[in-house]
Enzyme design. Structure first.
Site, PDB file in Angstrom:
ATOM      1  N   SER A   1       3.025  45.394  48.486  1.00  0.00           N
ATOM      2  CA  SER A   1       1.743  45.127  49.146  1.00  0.00           C
ATOM      3  C   SER A   1       1.910  44.599  50.573  1.00  0.00           C
ATOM      4  O   SER A   1       0.934  44.501  51.320  1.00  0.00           O
ATOM      5  CB  SER A   1       0.937  44.093  48.348  1.00  0.00           C
ATOM      6  OG  SER A   1       0.852  44.449  47.001  1.00  0.00           O
TER       7      SER A   1
ATOM      8  N   GLU B   1     -21.196  56.891  24.167  1.00  0.00           N
ATOM      9  CA  GLU B   1     -22.580  56.468  24.391  1.00  0.00           C
ATOM     10  C   GLU B   1     -22.738  54.972  24.604  1.00  0.00           C
ATOM     11  O   GLU B   1     -23.793  54.501  25.009  1.00  0.00           O
ATOM     12  CB  GLU B   1     -23.471  56.944  23.230  1.00  0.00           C
ATOM     13  CG  GLU B   1     -23.718  58.433  23.309  1.00  0.00           C
ATOM     14  CD  GLU B   1     -24.876  58.892  22.417  1.00  0.00           C
ATOM     15  OE1 GLU B   1     -25.785  58.091  22.155  1.00  0.00           O
ATOM     16  OE2 GLU B   1     -24.838  60.046  21.993  1.00  0.00           O
TER      17      GLU B   1
ATOM     18  N   THR C   1       0.295  34.551  34.624  1.00  0.00           N
ATOM     19  CA  THR C   1       1.562  34.293  33.942  1.00  0.00           C
ATOM     20  C   THR C   1       2.697  33.943  34.908  1.00  0.00           C
ATOM     21  O   THR C   1       3.681  33.347  34.490  1.00  0.00           O
ATOM     22  CB  THR C   1       1.973  35.506  33.091  1.00  0.00           C
ATOM     23  OG1 THR C   1       1.828  36.683  33.891  1.00  0.00           O
ATOM     24  CG2 THR C   1       1.106  35.626  31.856  1.00  0.00           C
TER      25      THR C   1
ATOM     26  N   HIS D   1      -9.067  31.343  38.417  1.00  0.00           N
ATOM     27  CA  HIS D   1      -9.136  31.217  36.960  1.00  0.00           C
ATOM     28  C   HIS D   1      -8.365  29.948  36.617  1.00  0.00           C
ATOM     29  O   HIS D   1      -7.289  29.708  37.170  1.00  0.00           O
ATOM     30  CB  HIS D   1      -8.517  32.452  36.296  1.00  0.00           C
ATOM     31  CG  HIS D   1      -8.492  32.405  34.801  1.00  0.00           C
ATOM     32  ND1 HIS D   1      -9.548  31.947  34.037  1.00  0.00           N
ATOM     33  CD2 HIS D   1      -7.524  32.762  33.910  1.00  0.00           C
ATOM     34  CE1 HIS D   1      -9.229  32.041  32.744  1.00  0.00           C
ATOM     35  NE2 HIS D   1      -8.009  32.529  32.655  1.00  0.00           N
TER      36      HIS D   1
ATOM     37  N   GLU E   1     -20.469  59.326  19.600  1.00  0.00           N
ATOM     38  CA  GLU E   1     -21.434  58.347  19.086  1.00  0.00           C
ATOM     39  C   GLU E   1     -20.978  56.909  19.227  1.00  0.00           C
ATOM     40  O   GLU E   1     -21.773  56.027  19.518  1.00  0.00           O
ATOM     41  CB  GLU E   1     -21.736  58.637  17.602  1.00  0.00           C
ATOM     42  CG  GLU E   1     -22.610  59.855  17.378  1.00  0.00           C
ATOM     43  CD  GLU E   1     -23.932  59.786  18.136  1.00  0.00           C
ATOM     44  OE1 GLU E   1     -24.497  58.682  18.277  1.00  0.00           O
ATOM     45  OE2 GLU E   1     -24.390  60.842  18.608  1.00  0.00           O
TER      46      GLU E   1
ATOM     47  N   ARG F   1       6.106  38.104  47.983  1.00  0.00           N
ATOM     48  CA  ARG F   1       7.553  38.233  47.871  1.00  0.00           C
ATOM     49  C   ARG F   1       8.044  39.227  48.914  1.00  0.00           C
ATOM     50  O   ARG F   1       7.333  40.176  49.255  1.00  0.00           O
ATOM     51  CB  ARG F   1       7.950  38.757  46.491  1.00  0.00           C
ATOM     52  CG  ARG F   1       7.786  37.754  45.381  1.00  0.00           C
ATOM     53  CD  ARG F   1       7.952  38.445  44.051  1.00  0.00           C
ATOM     54  NE  ARG F   1       6.942  39.498  43.900  1.00  0.00           N
ATOM     55  CZ  ARG F   1       6.831  40.291  42.850  1.00  0.00           C
ATOM     56  NH1 ARG F   1       7.677  40.189  41.859  1.00  0.00           N
ATOM     57  NH2 ARG F   1       5.882  41.204  42.791  1.00  0.00           N
TER      58      ARG F   1
HETATM   59  P1  NAD Z   1      -3.264  41.308  40.333  1.00  0.00           P
HETATM   60  O1  NAD Z   1      -2.306  41.591  39.241  1.00  0.00           O
HETATM   61  O2  NAD Z   1      -4.246  42.355  40.717  1.00  0.00           O
HETATM   62  O3  NAD Z   1      -2.482  40.920  41.669  1.00  0.00           O
HETATM   63  C1  NAD Z   1      -1.423  40.007  41.673  1.00  0.00           C
HETATM   64  C2  NAD Z   1      -0.722  39.998  43.019  1.00  0.00           C
HETATM   65  O4  NAD Z   1       0.337  39.030  42.965  1.00  0.00           O
HETATM   66  C3  NAD Z   1      -0.090  41.305  43.435  1.00  0.00           C
HETATM   67  O5  NAD Z   1      -0.292  41.475  44.819  1.00  0.00           O
HETATM   68  C4  NAD Z   1       1.403  41.095  43.165  1.00  0.00           C
HETATM   69  O6  NAD Z   1       2.179  41.833  44.039  1.00  0.00           O
HETATM   70  C5  NAD Z   1       1.533  39.609  43.471  1.00  0.00           C
HETATM   71  N1  NAD Z   1       2.672  38.964  42.776  1.00  0.00           N
HETATM   72  C6  NAD Z   1       3.103  39.197  41.520  1.00  0.00           C
HETATM   73  N2  NAD Z   1       4.136  38.386  41.248  1.00  0.00           N
HETATM   74  C7  NAD Z   1       4.370  37.645  42.362  1.00  0.00           C
HETATM   75  C8  NAD Z   1       5.295  36.638  42.717  1.00  0.00           C
HETATM   76  N3  NAD Z   1       6.234  36.221  41.843  1.00  0.00           N
HETATM   77  N4  NAD Z   1       5.223  36.076  43.964  1.00  0.00           N
HETATM   78  C9  NAD Z   1       4.295  36.473  44.847  1.00  0.00           C
HETATM   79  N5  NAD Z   1       3.379  37.426  44.568  1.00  0.00           N
HETATM   80  C10 NAD Z   1       3.423  38.006  43.354  1.00  0.00           C
HETATM   81  O7  NAD Z   1      -4.005  39.932  39.939  1.00  0.00           O
HETATM   82  P2  NAD Z   1      -5.587  39.619  39.975  1.00  0.00           P
HETATM   83  O8  NAD Z   1      -6.271  40.388  38.888  1.00  0.00           O
HETATM   84  O9  NAD Z   1      -6.086  39.695  41.364  1.00  0.00           O
HETATM   85  O10 NAD Z   1      -5.566  38.095  39.485  1.00  0.00           O
HETATM   86  C11 NAD Z   1      -5.307  37.021  40.357  1.00  0.00           C
HETATM   87  C12 NAD Z   1      -6.070  35.804  39.840  1.00  0.00           C
HETATM   88  O11 NAD Z   1      -7.453  36.068  39.885  1.00  0.00           O
HETATM   89  C13 NAD Z   1      -5.758  35.433  38.394  1.00  0.00           C
HETATM   90  O12 NAD Z   1      -5.791  34.024  38.278  1.00  0.00           O
HETATM   91  C14 NAD Z   1      -6.908  36.043  37.632  1.00  0.00           C
HETATM   92  O13 NAD Z   1      -7.189  35.391  36.402  1.00  0.00           O
HETATM   93  C15 NAD Z   1      -8.031  35.822  38.616  1.00  0.00           C
HETATM   94  N6  NAD Z   1      -9.217  36.675  38.459  1.00  0.00           N
HETATM   95  C16 NAD Z   1      -9.101  38.029  38.385  1.00  0.00           C
HETATM   96  C17 NAD Z   1     -10.231  38.821  38.300  1.00  0.00           C
HETATM   97  C18 NAD Z   1     -10.140  40.330  38.249  1.00  0.00           C
HETATM   98  O14 NAD Z   1     -11.168  40.958  38.022  1.00  0.00           O
HETATM   99  N7  NAD Z   1      -8.990  40.957  38.474  1.00  0.00           N
HETATM  100  C19 NAD Z   1     -11.491  38.223  38.290  1.00  0.00           C
HETATM  101  C20 NAD Z   1     -11.594  36.837  38.402  1.00  0.00           C
HETATM  102  C21 NAD Z   1     -10.441  36.082  38.484  1.00  0.00           C
END
Ligand code: NAD
Ligand code: MG
Length: 352
Positions: free
Chosen positions: A65, A242, A96, A119, A238, A60
Site C-alpha cells: 500500500s 431474495e 489481530t 474498534h 428463495e 511496513r
Molecule cells: P484492513 O485489513 O482493510 O487494512 C489493514 C491495513 O493494515 C492494511 O493496509 C495492511 O497493509 C496494514 N497492516 C497489516 N499488518 C500491518 C503491520 N504489521 N504493520 C503495519 N501495517 C500493517 O483493515 P480494516 O478493515 O480497515 O480495519 C482497521 C480497523 O478498523 C480495525 O480495528 C477494524 O475493526 C476497524 N473497522 C473496520 C471496519 C470495516 O468496515 N472494514 C469498520 C469499522 C471499524
C-alpha cells in the site's frame, strides 16, 4: 447536540452530535499518524487530508500500500516514525496485529498524545494498555472504508461513533469529535458510546444476527428444501438470493416498510411462522452468546486461536466453502453479472 434518544431503562443516554457541536481547533494544528492503509485507513487518511489536517501514513517498509498512499498524495513512513512525529495516532491495522504494532510505536508516544481506534477490542479486552499520560479515544464510522471515502467526496458523511476510554488532557472528547468531523462523520451524525458498549454490541451483532445468525438461517432453509426434493437452484433463489431484496426494504423503511411491500400472503405467513422458526430457544442461545462476549470467553478463544495459527478457523472456513449452496451459487450469480457492475465498490487499496 440536537438529538437525544433514551434507552428504555434510562441506563444509557445517547448523545448525537452534528457539525455545529464540533470544534476543528482541537485537531487543525495537530499531526495525525494513520497506521494502516486498508479499508478504513485509506478513507480516514484521505478525508483528514482533504479537511486540511496534517496526515502521515504509517506502513511496513514492504507494504504494497506504500506506493498507493504516496500516489494518493500522502506522506508515508514506518509506524514508529509516524508515531514519533504525531500528536494523534489512529490504529487502522487489523485488530489481530494491533498489539504487536503498538509495542513498536509505544516509545514514540509523548504525554498528552492520543491513541485512537475504530474498534475497541484490544483496549476492552486488555490486549493493549496505553500509558496513563496518553488519551485513548475512538472514532468509528458505521460503514466500510470505501463508503466513508465516497460519502465524504460527495459532500456528505458516514454516521460514526465516538468514545473516550482515557482522558489525560481533559480534551479527549472534543478532540475525538473534531476527528469525527474531519472524516465527515458529523455531516451525518456522531453517536457517543463507550468502548465496552461498542465492542460487546459489535461482537454480539456479528455473531448472533449479521454474520453467524443469517448464514445459519440461510443454510438451514436451503437444506430443508433440498432434503425434501426441491431443486437446489430454487432453494438458492428463495433462501439466499431474495434475502437482499428483503434486507434492502428493511434498510430503507424498517420492518414496516418490508411488510408493506411484500404480498399479504407473505406478510401473514411471515407474521404467523417467524416466531415458530426463531423461537424462545434461539433467544436463549443469543443470551449465551452475549454472556460469552461479556465475560471475555469469546475474546480469549479468538486470541488463543490466532496464537495457535488459526487451526479451527481454517477448518471451519473450508467446511463452509464446500457447502452445496456455495457450489450451486457461483454459476447462478453469474446470471446476475449485469446487475452487479452498478453496485461494485469504489476502488479500495489492495491489502497485503
Ligand atoms: P484492513 O485489513 O482493510 O487494512 C489493514 C491495513 O493494515 C492494511 O493496509 C495492511 O497493509 C496494514 N497492516 C497489516 N499488518 C500491518 C503491520 N504489521 N504493520 C503495519 N501495517 C500493517 O483493515 P480494516 O478493515 O480497515 O480495519 C482497521 C480497523 O478498523 C480495525 O480495528 C477494524 O475493526 C476497524 N473497522 C473496520 C471496519 C470495516 O468496515 N472494514 C469498520 C469499522 C471499524
Ligand atoms: Mg463490525
Amino acid at each position: 447536540m440536537t438529538d437525544t434518544t433514551q434507552n428504555a431503562d434510562d441506563a444509557f443516554t445517547t448523545n448525537i452530535y452534528y457539525g455545529e457541536d464540533a470544534d476543528a481547533a482541537y485537531i487543525e494544528d495537530k499531526t495525525v499518524a494513520v497506521l494502516g492503509y486498508g479499508s478504513q485507513g485509506h478513507a480516514h487518511a484521505l478525508n483528514l487530508h482533504d479537511s486540511g489536517v496534517d496526515v502521515v501514513v504509517g506502513l511496513r517498509e514492504d507494504s504494497s500500500s506504500w506506493a498507493q498512499a504516496e500516489d494518493d498524495g500522502l506522506r508515508v513512513t514506518t509506524p514508529d516514525t509516524a508515531t514519533a512525529e504525531a500528536d494523534i495516532v489512529m490504529m487502522l491495522v487489523p485488530d489481530t496485529v494491533q498489539p504487536a504494532v503498538f509495542e513498536a510505536i509505544e516509545p514514540g508516544l509523548e504525554a498528552g498524545n492520543t491513541v485512537m481506534f475504530a474498534h475497541g477490542f484490544n483496549i476492552h479486552y486488555n490486549q493493549i494498555s496505553v500509558p496513563e499520560n496518553v488519551d485513548v479515544t475512538m472514532a468509528a464510522p458505521k460503514g466500510p472504508g470505501h463508503i466513508v471515502r465516497r460519502d465524504y467526496e460527495n459532500g456528505g458523511g458516514t454516521p460514526a461513533l465516538i468514545a473516550v476510554y482515557q482522558d489525560y488532557t481533559g480534551e479527549a472528547k472534543d478532540e475525538a469529535l473534531a476527528y469525527a468531523q474531519a472524516i465527515g462523520g458529523t455531516r451525518a451524525g456522531v453517536v457517543e458510546t463507550t468502548f465496552r458498549e461498542e465492542v460487546e454490541s459489535d461482537l454480539f451483532g456479528e455473531q448472533a444476527v449479521l454474520c453467524g445468525g443469517v448464514t445459519a438461517l440461510v443454510k438451514h432453509g436451503f437444506e430443508t428444501l433440498v432434503d425434501n426434493g426441491y431443486a437446489p437452484e430454487m432453494a438458492y433463489f428463495e433462501c439466499l438470493n431474495e434475502l437482499k431484496l428483503i434486507v434492502d426494504l428493511m434498510y430503507e423503511d424498517g420492518l414496516g416498510g418490508m411488510w408493506y411491500s411484500v404480498s399479504d400472503t407473505a406478510e401473514y405467513g411471515g407474521l404467523t411462522r417467524g416466531d415458530e422458526i426463531v423461537d424462545e430457544t434461539v433467544r436463549e442461545n443469543m443470551e449465551e452468546v452475549l454472556e460469552e462476549v461479556q465475560d471475555g470467553t469469546f475474546a480469549r478463544e479468538w486470541i488463543n486461536e490466532n496464537q495457535a495459527g488459526r487451526p479451527a478457523y481454517t477448518q471451519l472456513k473450508r467446511h463452509d466453502e464446500e457447502h452445496e449452496i456455495e457450489e450451486i451459487g457461483a454459476p447462478l450469480r453469474d446470471l446476475f453479472e449485469w446487475e452487479e457492475e452498478e453496485t461494485e465498490p469504489a476502488e479500495v487499496p489492495a491489502d497485503d
